[in-house]
Design a protein around this motif. Sequence first.
Motif, mmCIF file in Angstrom:
data_model
loop_
_atom_site.group_PDB
_atom_site.id
_atom_site.type_symbol
_atom_site.label_atom_id
_atom_site.label_comp_id
_atom_site.label_asym_id
_atom_site.label_seq_id
_atom_site.Cartn_x
_atom_site.Cartn_y
_atom_site.Cartn_z
ATOM 1 N N LEU A 129 65.111 -30.282 2.628
ATOM 2 C CA LEU A 129 66.238 -31.002 2.053
ATOM 3 C C LEU A 129 67.340 -31.251 3.077
ATOM 4 N N THR A 130 67.777 -30.182 3.730
ATOM 5 C CA THR A 130 68.969 -30.272 4.587
ATOM 6 C C THR A 130 68.678 -30.637 6.034
ATOM 7 N N GLN A 131 67.462 -30.342 6.512
ATOM 8 C CA GLN A 131 67.142 -30.624 7.911
ATOM 9 C C GLN A 131 66.176 -31.807 8.082
ATOM 10 N N TYR A 132 65.721 -32.348 6.972
ATOM 11 C CA TYR A 132 64.869 -33.530 7.061
ATOM 12 C C TYR A 132 65.393 -34.664 6.178
ATOM 13 N N TRP A 133 65.312 -34.500 4.855
ATOM 14 C CA TRP A 133 65.704 -35.612 3.978
ATOM 15 C C TRP A 133 67.123 -36.088 4.243
ATOM 16 N N LEU A 134 68.062 -35.164 4.336
ATOM 17 C CA LEU A 134 69.462 -35.551 4.494
ATOM 18 C C LEU A 134 69.721 -36.300 5.810
ATOM 19 N N ILE A 144 75.619 -39.031 -0.095
ATOM 20 C CA ILE A 144 74.642 -40.076 0.228
ATOM 21 C C ILE A 144 73.874 -40.489 -1.010
ATOM 22 N N ARG A 145 73.657 -39.580 -1.938
ATOM 23 C CA ARG A 145 72.970 -39.948 -3.188
ATOM 24 C C ARG A 145 73.834 -40.910 -3.999
ATOM 25 N N ARG A 146 75.126 -40.706 -4.001
ATOM 26 C CA ARG A 146 76.019 -41.632 -4.707
ATOM 27 C C ARG A 146 75.986 -43.015 -4.067
ATOM 28 N N VAL A 147 75.974 -43.036 -2.737
ATOM 29 C CA VAL A 147 75.925 -44.309 -2.021
ATOM 30 C C VAL A 147 74.669 -45.099 -2.403
ATOM 31 N N LEU A 148 73.578 -44.394 -2.565
ATOM 32 C CA LEU A 148 72.299 -45.032 -2.873
ATOM 33 C C LEU A 148 72.099 -45.265 -4.371
ATOM 34 N N GLY A 149 73.075 -44.863 -5.170
ATOM 35 C CA GLY A 149 72.981 -45.082 -6.609
ATOM 36 C C GLY A 149 72.228 -44.024 -7.362
ATOM 37 N N ALA A 168 66.234 -37.322 -3.332
ATOM 38 C CA ALA A 168 66.018 -36.054 -2.628
ATOM 39 C C ALA A 168 64.998 -35.154 -3.313
ATOM 40 N N TYR A 169 65.158 -34.948 -4.605
ATOM 41 C CA TYR A 169 64.304 -33.977 -5.311
ATOM 42 C C TYR A 169 62.834 -34.340 -5.182
#
Length: 246
Positions: free
Chosen positions: A134-139, A239-244, A106-107
């Motif tokens: 961050l919240t309306q595109y990446w996520l 979702i970041r945890r899911v992706l490692g 994300a960052y």
Amino acid sequence: MELAQYIKRKLFVIRQLSRRKTAVFLLSTMRSGSTLLKSLLAAAPDVSHLPEHDFQRYSSHNSWRIKTLSDKPIILMKRPAGYEEQDYPIVPSYSPAKAIVLFRDAYETVVSLRKMNEVAYPEITSHWTPERLLTQYWLPVTESLWKYTQDHPGQHAWLRYEDLLTHPLENTMRLFSYIGSSQERGVDRYAPPDDYQWAWGNDDGGEKIKTNRVQPCILQRNDSELLSLIEEHEAIKSIRRVLGYG
């Protein structure tokens, strides 16, 4: 001359339609390395090197046209999700086809998007703040891409941009094998396109892509406000945890 060109084009289309070709769809957010990955895979002699191409335009009625995009046996198409695109990705009904799903944390994605907007699209910079990016595109796009991988087991390969930078030879070799390329070794270098130039709007328009090689993965996270947004958002953390990444 016009008649000769028309006939030449018709003959080219007929030849392409008679060949069995594999379509490969590269799915991602913007600024997650899709141009780099496309260029690396296009280092193989049997993989096309096309500019960004909206594969979502093809339906079951016209997907045969994909064969005419290149004379290479593997036609690689990438088109990241656009801003406020609700139903990405739509993968055409085509056979044989493969999908590659590319993720980036994300960052770095948000920082890169912000820089891209400032250079290429300054008129939207005030609207697409880091929080919105961050919240309306990446996520939502990342969640949609992950859902695609879960809904299509065995029909895709996925990787993280950071892993591509860290281990380019291993990851490109894995993908060459997945898409059915005859390329026998992984690559960390690539050539520029023959018949077009990298530019914002049809590919990465930055300077790094023009070095023609994979650059080291360097993380510099000094935006404390953006870091706080990431760390305090439950869906983003999930979702970041899911992706490692967590």
